[in-house]
Scaffold this motif. Structure first.
Motif, PDB file in Angstrom:
ATOM      1  N   ASP A   1      16.482  -6.351   0.464  1.00 22.80           N
ATOM      2  CA  ASP A   1      17.129  -5.251  -0.291  1.00 22.80           C
ATOM      3  C   ASP A   1      17.123  -3.936   0.492  1.00 22.80           C
ATOM      4  O   ASP A   1      18.016  -3.105   0.307  1.00 22.80           O
ATOM      5  N   GLN A   2      16.086  -3.762   1.337  1.00 22.87           N
ATOM      6  CA  GLN A   2      15.971  -2.487   2.070  1.00 22.87           C
ATOM      7  C   GLN A   2      17.123  -2.272   3.059  1.00 22.87           C
ATOM      8  O   GLN A   2      17.352  -1.160   3.507  1.00 22.87           O
ATOM      9  N   PHE A   3      17.836  -3.371   3.377  1.00 16.20           N
ATOM     10  CA  PHE A   3      18.944  -3.241   4.345  1.00 16.20           C
ATOM     11  C   PHE A   3      20.304  -3.036   3.673  1.00 16.20           C
ATOM     12  O   PHE A   3      21.319  -2.913   4.351  1.00 16.20           O
ATOM     13  N   LYS A   4      20.302  -3.017   2.345  1.00 12.56           N
ATOM     14  CA  LYS A   4      21.578  -2.812   1.648  1.00 12.56           C
ATOM     15  C   LYS A   4      22.096  -1.391   1.918  1.00 12.56           C
ATOM     16  O   LYS A   4      21.297  -0.455   2.027  1.00 12.56           O
TER      17      LYS A   4
ATOM     18  N   ASP B   1      13.310  -5.475  -3.159  1.00  5.98           N
ATOM     19  CA  ASP B   1      12.713  -6.755  -2.755  1.00  5.98           C
ATOM     20  C   ASP B   1      12.794  -6.893  -1.241  1.00  5.98           C
ATOM     21  O   ASP B   1      13.848  -7.208  -0.677  1.00  5.98           O
ATOM     22  N   LEU B   2      11.650  -6.620  -0.595  1.00  3.38           N
ATOM     23  CA  LEU B   2      11.638  -6.597   0.876  1.00  3.38           C
ATOM     24  C   LEU B   2      11.836  -7.998   1.445  1.00  3.38           C
ATOM     25  O   LEU B   2      12.429  -8.158   2.516  1.00  3.38           O
ATOM     26  N   ASP B   3      11.366  -9.020   0.733  1.00 12.44           N
ATOM     27  CA  ASP B   3      11.529 -10.403   1.224  1.00 12.44           C
ATOM     28  C   ASP B   3      12.997 -10.823   1.211  1.00 12.44           C
ATOM     29  O   ASP B   3      13.448 -11.580   2.057  1.00 12.44           O
TER      30      ASP B   3
ATOM     31  N   PRO C   1       0.808  -1.225   0.000  1.00  8.93           N
ATOM     32  CA  PRO C   1       0.000   0.000   0.000  1.00  8.93           C
ATOM     33  C   PRO C   1       0.846   1.283   0.000  1.00  8.93           C
ATOM     34  O   PRO C   1       0.550   2.218  -0.745  1.00  8.93           O
ATOM     35  N   ASN C   2       1.901   1.329   0.806  1.00 11.92           N
ATOM     36  CA  ASN C   2       2.726   2.552   0.813  1.00 11.92           C
ATOM     37  C   ASN C   2       3.420   2.749  -0.528  1.00 11.92           C
ATOM     38  O   ASN C   2       3.586   3.880  -0.992  1.00 11.92           O
ATOM     39  N   GLY C   3       3.818   1.653  -1.142  1.00 14.75           N
ATOM     40  CA  GLY C   3       4.452   1.726  -2.459  1.00 14.75           C
ATOM     41  C   GLY C   3       3.479   2.217  -3.513  1.00 14.75           C
ATOM     42  O   GLY C   3       3.820   3.055  -4.372  1.00 14.75           O
ATOM     43  N   LYS C   4       2.239   1.718  -3.443  1.00 13.29           N
ATOM     44  CA  LYS C   4       1.245   2.070  -4.477  1.00 13.29           C
ATOM     45  C   LYS C   4       0.815   3.532  -4.411  1.00 13.29           C
ATOM     46  O   LYS C   4       0.393   4.110  -5.419  1.00 13.29           O
ATOM     47  N   LYS C   5       0.891   4.127  -3.218  1.00 18.22           N
ATOM     48  CA  LYS C   5       0.512   5.546  -3.114  1.00 18.22           C
ATOM     49  C   LYS C   5       1.268   6.366  -4.165  1.00 18.22           C
ATOM     50  O   LYS C   5       0.715   7.259  -4.797  1.00 18.22           O
ATOM     51  N   ILE C   6       2.544   6.077  -4.287  1.00 16.89           N
ATOM     52  CA  ILE C   6       3.394   6.949  -5.117  1.00 16.89           C
ATOM     53  C   ILE C   6       3.242   6.621  -6.604  1.00 16.89           C
ATOM     54  O   ILE C   6       3.241   7.536  -7.431  1.00 16.89           O
TER      55      ILE C   6
ATOM     56  N   LYS D   1      13.060   1.879   4.631  1.00 14.99           N
ATOM     57  CA  LYS D   1      11.671   1.687   4.180  1.00 14.99           C
ATOM     58  C   LYS D   1      11.485   2.187   2.761  1.00 14.99           C
ATOM     59  O   LYS D   1      12.070   3.213   2.378  1.00 14.99           O
ATOM     60  N   ILE D   2      10.611   1.501   2.039  1.00 13.95           N
ATOM     61  CA  ILE D   2      10.108   2.052   0.786  1.00 13.95           C
ATOM     62  C   ILE D   2       8.843   2.800   1.148  1.00 13.95           C
ATOM     63  O   ILE D   2       8.229   2.514   2.200  1.00 13.95           O
ATOM     64  N   PRO D   3       8.380   3.756   0.353  1.00 14.00           N
ATOM     65  CA  PRO D   3       8.938   4.248  -0.899  1.00 14.00           C
ATOM     66  C   PRO D   3       9.952   5.383  -0.687  1.00 14.00           C
ATOM     67  O   PRO D   3       9.933   6.073   0.329  1.00 14.00           O
ATOM     68  N   VAL D   4      10.799   5.530  -1.716  1.00 16.94           N
ATOM     69  CA  VAL D   4      11.723   6.676  -1.805  1.00 16.94           C
ATOM     70  C   VAL D   4      11.670   7.128  -3.269  1.00 16.94           C
ATOM     71  O   VAL D   4      11.489   6.281  -4.156  1.00 16.94           O
TER      72      VAL D   4
HETATM   73  N1  GSH Z   1       5.907   5.819   7.167  1.00 15.98           N
HETATM   74  C1  GSH Z   1       6.525   5.163   6.046  1.00 15.98           C
HETATM   75  C2  GSH Z   1       6.239   3.686   6.130  1.00 15.98           C
HETATM   76  C3  GSH Z   1       6.863   2.925   5.012  1.00 15.98           C
HETATM   77  C4  GSH Z   1       6.817   1.431   5.260  1.00 15.98           C
HETATM   78  O1  GSH Z   1       6.359   0.958   6.291  1.00 15.98           O
HETATM   79  N2  GSH Z   1       7.302   0.676   4.269  1.00 15.98           N
HETATM   80  C5  GSH Z   1       7.356  -0.759   4.395  1.00 15.98           C
HETATM   81  C6  GSH Z   1       6.625  -1.427   3.239  1.00 15.98           C
HETATM   82  S1  GSH Z   1       4.935  -0.901   3.150  1.00 15.98           S
HETATM   83  C7  GSH Z   1       8.792  -1.214   4.341  1.00 15.98           C
HETATM   84  O2  GSH Z   1       9.580  -0.667   3.592  1.00 15.98           O
HETATM   85  N3  GSH Z   1       9.137  -2.214   5.132  1.00 15.98           N
HETATM   86  C8  GSH Z   1      10.433  -2.806   5.108  1.00 15.98           C
HETATM   87  C9  GSH Z   1      11.013  -3.021   6.473  1.00 15.98           C
HETATM   88  O3  GSH Z   1      10.533  -2.403   7.430  1.00 15.98           O
HETATM   89  O4  GSH Z   1      11.952  -3.805   6.591  1.00 15.98           O
HETATM   90  C10 GSH Z   1       5.969   5.734   4.736  1.00 15.98           C
HETATM   91  O5  GSH Z   1       4.774   6.013   4.693  1.00 15.98           O
HETATM   92  O6  GSH Z   1       6.715   5.916   3.770  1.00 15.98           O
END
Ligand code: GSH
Length: 208
Positions: A37-40, A32-34, A10-15, A51-54
């Motif tokens: 990748d977010q920790f690279k 790829d959160l699974d 959902p947060n990704g789709k907003k953008i 966290k995504i999105p950026v």
């Molecule tokens: N408050 C942040 C929340 C973003 C967020 O929670 N992103 C999640 C995916 S929906 C995420 O990147 N999770 C990866 C993690 O926490 O490892 C925003 O709205 O941008």
């Protein structure tokens, strides 16, 4: 050209929805959160909480994290969905999504969808909170066409992809007539359909 670092959430789709709505050219870089990748380390440089999105606005050489901040940036750049005279109202509904609706529905996903049976307390707590969110949004939409008034704004764009997870919520979206009317109306927008399917071309907002 905007580069969107995102995942199909959902947060990704907003953008992606916002970028489609304003008609900006953009390229998606999948995180790829699974796979973690977010920790690279390269990603950490642009996203302090991993966290995504950026987005990176390559033309203006600006990097923006946090979906609410990104929506405000794109709205100001494009001059769309964030009218000056309505900003006080829009900010309240946008911040409610960022600080309450998203985080609470996110917890509901964790307890009710992903980890059923692990914590009765967690399941009940977030089910009730999510039900209240549906009720309160429904009340608001009984007196207002969109969340912040008569116009479709970034507050609606931020909230829509979360309600689009209604099947996971198991609350029964169709029982909430005003929320359903709002949801259906937004679901039919061409840009929303395109932005919703940015990572999976067959994905449509699920019907109430
Ligand atoms: N408050 C942040 C929340 C973003 C967020 O929670 N992103 C999640 C995916 S929906 C995420 O990147 N999770 C990866 C993690 O926490 O490892 C925003 O709205 O941008």
């Amino acid at each position: 050209m905007i580069e969107l670092f995102s995942a199909n959430t959902p947060n990704g789709k907003k953008i992606s929805i916002m970028l489609e709505e304003i008609g900006y050219e953009y390229k998606v870089t999948k995180v790829d959160l699974d796979k973690g990748d977010q920790f690279k380390s390269d990603f950490k440089k642009i996203s302090p909480f991993n966290k995504i999105p950026v987005i990176i606005d390559h033309k203006k050489k600006k990097t923006i994290f946090e979906s609410g901040a990104i929506l405000i940036y794109l709205a100001k750049e494009s001059g769309k969905f964030y009218d000056n005279e309505d900003r006080l109202e829009i900010n309240q509904w946008l911040m409610s999504q960022m600080g309450y609706i998203g985080p609470m529905l996110g917890q509901h996903h964790q307890f009710h969808h992903y980890n059923q049976g692990k914590s009765k307390f967690g399941e009940e707590r977030y089910f009730k909170i999510s039900e209240r969110i549906y009720q309160d949004l429904d009340k608001r939409l009984a007196v207002s066409k969109f969340l912040s008034g008569k116009n479709y704004t970034i507050a609606d764009i931020a909230t829509f992809p979360w309600i689009a997870r209604h099947e996971w919520h198991d609350i029964g979206l169709s029982k909430f007539k005003n929320l359903t009317r709002w949801y259906n109306q937004i679901s039919e927008r061409e840009a929303v359909i395109k932005g919703f399917s940015f990572m999976n071309e067959d994905e449509l907002p699920p019907k109430p």
